[in-house]
Enzyme design. Structure first.
Site, PDB file in Angstrom:
ATOM      1  N   SER A 550      -3.817  -6.060   5.898  1.00  0.00           N
ATOM      2  CA  SER A 550      -2.713  -6.383   6.795  1.00  0.00           C
ATOM      3  C   SER A 550      -2.831  -7.841   7.235  1.00  0.00           C
ATOM      4  O   SER A 550      -2.793  -8.739   6.400  1.00  0.00           O
ATOM      5  CB  SER A 550      -2.695  -5.414   7.976  1.00  0.00           C
ATOM      6  OG  SER A 550      -1.474  -5.462   8.662  1.00  0.00           O
ATOM      7  N   ASP A 636       5.742   1.165   3.288  1.00  0.00           N
ATOM      8  CA  ASP A 636       5.145   0.442   4.412  1.00  0.00           C
ATOM      9  C   ASP A 636       6.250  -0.264   5.193  1.00  0.00           C
ATOM     10  O   ASP A 636       7.020  -1.052   4.629  1.00  0.00           O
ATOM     11  CB  ASP A 636       4.134  -0.576   3.876  1.00  0.00           C
ATOM     12  CG  ASP A 636       3.265  -1.180   4.966  1.00  0.00           C
ATOM     13  OD1 ASP A 636       3.654  -1.113   6.147  1.00  0.00           O
ATOM     14  OD2 ASP A 636       2.207  -1.728   4.623  1.00  0.00           O
ATOM     15  N   HIS A 671       1.916   2.201   5.709  1.00  0.00           N
ATOM     16  CA  HIS A 671       0.976   1.124   6.007  1.00  0.00           C
ATOM     17  C   HIS A 671      -0.473   1.609   6.018  1.00  0.00           C
ATOM     18  O   HIS A 671      -1.383   0.858   5.645  1.00  0.00           O
ATOM     19  CB  HIS A 671       1.312   0.506   7.372  1.00  0.00           C
ATOM     20  CG  HIS A 671       0.599  -0.773   7.654  1.00  0.00           C
ATOM     21  ND1 HIS A 671       0.792  -1.913   6.911  1.00  0.00           N
ATOM     22  CD2 HIS A 671      -0.322  -1.114   8.597  1.00  0.00           C
ATOM     23  CE1 HIS A 671       0.039  -2.899   7.387  1.00  0.00           C
ATOM     24  NE2 HIS A 671      -0.656  -2.427   8.402  1.00  0.00           N
TER      25      HIS A 671
END
Length: 714
Positions: A550, A636, A671
Site C-alpha cells: 500500500s 481494491d 485491498h
C-alpha cells in the site's frame, strides 16, 4: 523454458496541470469493464505463473510448514459479555472461523473457562458459521458480529466482493431464525443502542467515504433514519458505544481534525450533542468515565500538545477541562479506556507501545499509576477485548518477534497477571534459537531511525535479508510474532523492519516529518537503513530484497527508482505507485480525504511538483532495475489495481536489463488480499518463495534460474 512477457499497448492520454504536460500511455488500463483490460491482467497472471513455475516445490514446502506449525482446530480465549462467554472456533480444513458462546456458570466468575478444543462445551451455541456464509463465494469478509446488549440478537455484516461494502443481517439467537431485515451497501461496523432493538451504522458515498450515520429499529418496518451527514469531504465517520454503555458516540475525523458527538444509548430517539466544535488542526477523542459519582468525559487532545495530553471535564460542560496527563516530548499518548474503578492509558515511548493502570478512588481522586513491564526489550503490548465496564480484569495481549502472542488477564486491583494462553506453535520451535534486536541508524539529516532485526542465531553474515517498510498515516510497525516468517528465518533469511518517518513509532513529529512536503524523508530513511545493513556486513546488495504494501508499496517503488542497485529484488503489495494521478482526481475513492496526508496537487503547484518528483510510475527511466513482483487485487477500492498495472508496463517498456518484472492480480479480492486462511497461506508461500529466490539465487533459482533472472525480458 522461456516466456514472453505481455506488452501493454500504448495509447497516449494527456494530463495538463500547472503548466506541466504529462503523456500517460497506460491510463487506458483503468477501465476494468473493458474485456481487453481483463485479458491483459490475465495474461500478466499467466506470465507470472510461468516465470515462477520452478518455485512451485518451494512454495509447497512453505505452505506445508505454515500448516504444520498452525493449530488448525482451535478456539480463542473466551471473553465475557453479560452472562455469556464469547469465543471463535477454527476447524481443520475450514477456511473461516465459527463464532460461538456458552453461558457463564457463576455471575461472579470472571476467569474464562479454558476449554480444550475437543471438549464438548456445556450450553455451547453457534452464533455464526462464517464457512456457511462464505459458501458459493470466491471472496468473503466478516465486517461486524455484534450481539445486542441483552444477548438475544446478532447483527452481522458481510462482504462477498472485496470492495468493502457490506450487507447487514440479523439473527435471533433465541430461535436461530434470521430476521427478514437486511441492509445492503453499508460500512463494516454496527453499534447497538441499549434498547436492544436499535442499531447505528454508516453508509459510504461514491468515493467510498463513510459520510452518513443511520439509525434503524429492527422489525419496525420503518426505513432507517438519517442521524448525521458529514458534508466536508475531508472527513469520514465512525460510530460506537462507550464501554459504560451510557452513550453512543459519533466521531467525525480527517487526518488532522476531529469532532465528537454523543447521545444517550438508552434513548434511540435522543439527539446528538457536540462535545467540542471542530477546529482545524485539533484532534480530540472522548471516553466516558464516572469519577466520584459524576459523569465525566476523558478528552485526549493535541491542542497545543503535539504528542497529546489527557484532560477530564464534566459531561455537562466539556470545555471546563482539568489536565490529568500533561504533554511530554518523549511520550505519545495513544488512548485512554475507562472502567468502573480504573483508567487504562495506552502510550508510546522509545518506539514501543506501553500500558499504564490508573486506579480511581471512591472519592473521585486518582491513585498511583503503574506501568505494565515485560521481560523482553522488544515486547509490545496492547489491549485485548474488554467489553465489560465492571470487569475486575483487564485483558491484554503481548508478544515480540520471537515470543508468540500471549493473552493475560490483569487484576485491576492487585495488578496480578494470569497467563491465559500463548499462541501455539506446533513442531519444535524454540525462541532461543533466534535473535531479535533493536539497532539505531542515522539518517541523512541526522535523525535516529529505529530498526528491528530478527534472524536465526546460527547463521553467518553476510546473509540474505528482507527490508520491510511502511511509513505513512502514523501507523506503527510494532514487534509481533509470525508463524509464516519462521519459514524465511529457518532458511537463513534476516528479517528487518525500518521504522521510517511517516509512521508513528517515535511520536507525532516522526509522522509529521514523513508526510506532505517532507515525504521524501520516508524514502531517504529506508535507503539509510539499507545502506547500514550492507556496510555493517549483515547482508550484501545481491542478497537484499525490499518489501512494502500500500503506502509501503509507494516507498519501495520510489526506492527502486532512487537506488535500484542496492536491492536484489522488490516485492510491492497493493502498491500506491501512481499517487499523482490519484491525488489529481477528486472523484476517485478516498482522494479528498488523502490530501491532508500527501497534499493537494490540484490547488498547490508546489505539491504537484513534489509528488511528481517521487511518484514511482512517473519516474521510471531507462536504466537497470532489480527483479520486481507487484501484487494487487481487482476489487481494491483503496489502491486501484491500475496503479501497479501501469507501473509494471512502464518498467517493462523502459528498463535496460533482463530482470523480469511480474504482476499478479487477485481477480476476486480487495485491498486486504485474498480471503480464507488456506488461500492466504498459499499467497504468502508464493511471495516468500519469490523473495527467497530473489535474495539467494544460488540456492533457490532452480533449473530455470536463467529464465527467471537473466534472459526472460532481455
Amino acid at each position: 523454458m522461456s516466456a514472453t512477457p505481455p506488452v501493454a499497448k500504448r495509447l497516449d492520454s494527456r494530463r495538463v496541470f500547472h503548466g506541466d504536460v504529462f503523456v500517460d500511455p497506460y491510463e487506458w488500463l483503468r477501465n476494468k469493464s473493458d474485456p481487453e483490460v481483463i485479458a491483459h491482467l490475465q495474461a500478466e497472471n499467466d506470465y507470472a505463473d510461468r516465470m515462477t513455475a520452478h518455485l512451485e516445490p518451494l512454495r509447497q514446502q512453505i505452505f506445508d510448514e505454515i500448516k504444520a506449525r498452525t493449530k488448525e482446530t482451535d478456539l480463542s480465549v473466551p471473553t465475557r459479555r453479560g452472562e455469556w462467554w464469547y469465543y471463535v472456533r477454527t476447524f481443520e480444513g475450514k477456511q473461516y472461523g465459527v463464532q460461538c458462546r456458552c453461558p457463564v456458570a457463576q455471575p461472579s466468575d470472571w476467569h474464562p473457562p479454558l476449554f480444550d478444543e475437543h471438549t464438548e462445551i456445556p450450553g455451547e451455541q453457534v452464533l455464526l458459521d462464517e464457512n456457511i456464509e462464505a459458501d458459493g463465494h470466491d471472496f468473503f469478509a466478516l465486517g461486524a458480529a455484534s450481539v445486542s446488549p441483552d444477548g438475544n440478537v446478532l447483527a452481522y455484516s458481510v462482504d462477498v466482493v472485496g470492495n468493502e461494502r457490506y450487507t447487514l443481517r440479523f439473527k435471533d439467537l433465541r430461535t436461530g431464525h434470521q430476521y427478514p431485515d437486511e441492509i445492503a451497501g453499508i460500512g463494516a461496523g454496527v453499534t447497538w443502542a441499549t434498547d436492544n432493538r436499535t442499531v447505528y451504522y454508516t453508509t459510504l458515498d461514491a468515493a467510498w467515504r463513510p459520510d452518513t450515520v443511520w439509525r434503524y429499529r429492527l422489525g419496525s418496518g420503518e426505513p432507517a433514519e438519517q442521524v448525521y451527514h458529514e458534508r466536508d469531504e475531508r472527513f469520514w465517520l465512525a460510530v460506537g458505544r462507550t464501554r459504560s454503555d451510557a452513550y453512543v458516540v459519533i466521531v467525525s475525523a480527517s487526518a488532522i481534525t476531529s469532532e465528537v458527538r454523543y447521545a444517550k444509548a438508552s434513548d434511540p430517539r435522543a439527539p446528538f450533542t457536540t462535545v467540542l466544535p471542530r477546529r482545524d488542526g485539533v484532534e480530540y477523542f472522548v471516553e466516558h468515565a464516572v469519577i466520584g459519582g459524576e459523569d465525566r468525559f476523558l478528552i485526549l487532545h493535541n491542542d497545543g500538545a503535539v504528542n497529546f495530553t489527557l484532560a477530564e471535564a464534566p459531561v455537562s460542560n466539556p470545555a471546563e477541562q482539568r489536565t490529568l496527563i500533561p504533554h511530554r516530548d518523549d511520550v505519545r499518548l495513544d488512548g485512554v479506556d475507562a472502567f468502573a474503578g480504573h483508567l487504562v492509558v495506552s502510550y508510546r515511548r522509545a518506539a514501543l507501545p506501553r500500558i499504564q493502570l490508573w486506579p480511581i478512588g471512591p472519592d473521585g481522586g486518582y491513585g498511583v499509576a503503574e506501568e505494565l513491564s515485560f521481560e523482553s526489550e522488544l515486547m509490545s503490548a496492547g489491549l485485548g477485548p474488554n467489553p465489560s465496564w465492571n470487569s475486575p480484569k483487564l485483558r491484554i495481549a503481548t508478544g515480540s518477534f520471537l515470543t508468540p502472542t500471549r493473552i493475560y488477564d490483569v487484576d485491576l486491583v492487585s495488578g496480578e497477571r494470569t497467563l491465559l494462553r500463548e499462541q501455539p506453535v506446533l513442531g519444535e520451535y524454540r525462541p532461543e534459537d533466534y535473535t531479535e534486536r533493536r539497532d539505531w541508524v542515522r539518517g541523512t539529516d541526522g535523525a535516529r531511525i529505529p530498526v528491528s532485526i530478527v534472524y536465526r542465531s546460527d547463521i553467518e553474515f553476510p546473509s540474505p535479508a528482507i527490508l520491510y517498510g511502511y511509513g505513512a498515516y502514523e501507523i506503527c510497525e510494532d514487534p509481533r510474532f509470525s508463524i509464516s516468517r519462521l519459514s524465511l528465518l529457518d532458511r537463513g533469511m534476516v528479517f528487518v523492519i525500518a521504522h521510517v518517518r511517516g509512521g508513528g513509532e517515535m511520536g507525532r513529529l516522526w509522522y509529521e516529518h514523513g508526510k506532505l512536503l517532507k515525504k521524501k524523508n520516508t524514502f531517504s530513511d529506508f535507503v539509510a537503513v539499507a545502506t547500514y545493513l550492507v556496510e555493517s556486513g549483515l547482508t550484501r546488495p545481491q542478497n537484499l530484497v525490499a518489501m512494502g504494501g500500500s503506502a509501503g508499496g509507494l516507498l519501495v517503488g520510489a526506492v527502486a527508482n532512487m537506488v535500484p542497485d542496492l536491492f536484489a529484488g522488490i516485492l510491492a503489495q497493493v502498491p500506491f505507485v501512481d499517487p499523482l494521478t490519484t491525488l489529481l482526481d477528486p472523484s476517485l475513492p478516498l482522494t479528498i480525504t488523502e490530501w491532508e496526508e500527501w497534499g493537494n496537487p490540484l490547488s498547490d503547484s508546489d505539491v504537484y511538483w513534489y509528488v511528481k518528483s517521487y511518484s514511482p510510475y512517473e519516474n521510471v527511466t531507462a536504466k537497470k532495475y532489480p527483479p520486481i513482483l507487484a501484487m494487487t487485487s481487482l476489487h481494491d477500492t483503496r489502491v486501484y489495481y491500475v496503479e501497479p498495472a501501469k507501473w509494471i508496463a512502464a518498467l517493462r517498456h523502459h528498463k535496460t536489463d533482463g530482470n523480469p518484472v511480474l504482476l499478479k492480480t487477485q481477480m476476486a479480492a480487495g485491498h486486504g488480499g485474498i480471503s480464507g486462511r488456506y488461500e492466504r497461506w498459499k499467497e504468502i508461500a508464493f511471495q516468500y518463495a519469490w523473495l527467497l529466490a530473489a535474495a539467494d539465487r544460488e540456492h533457490y533459482g532452480g533449473a530455470q534460474e536463467d529464465d527467471f533472472y537473466g534472459r526472460a525480458e532481455g
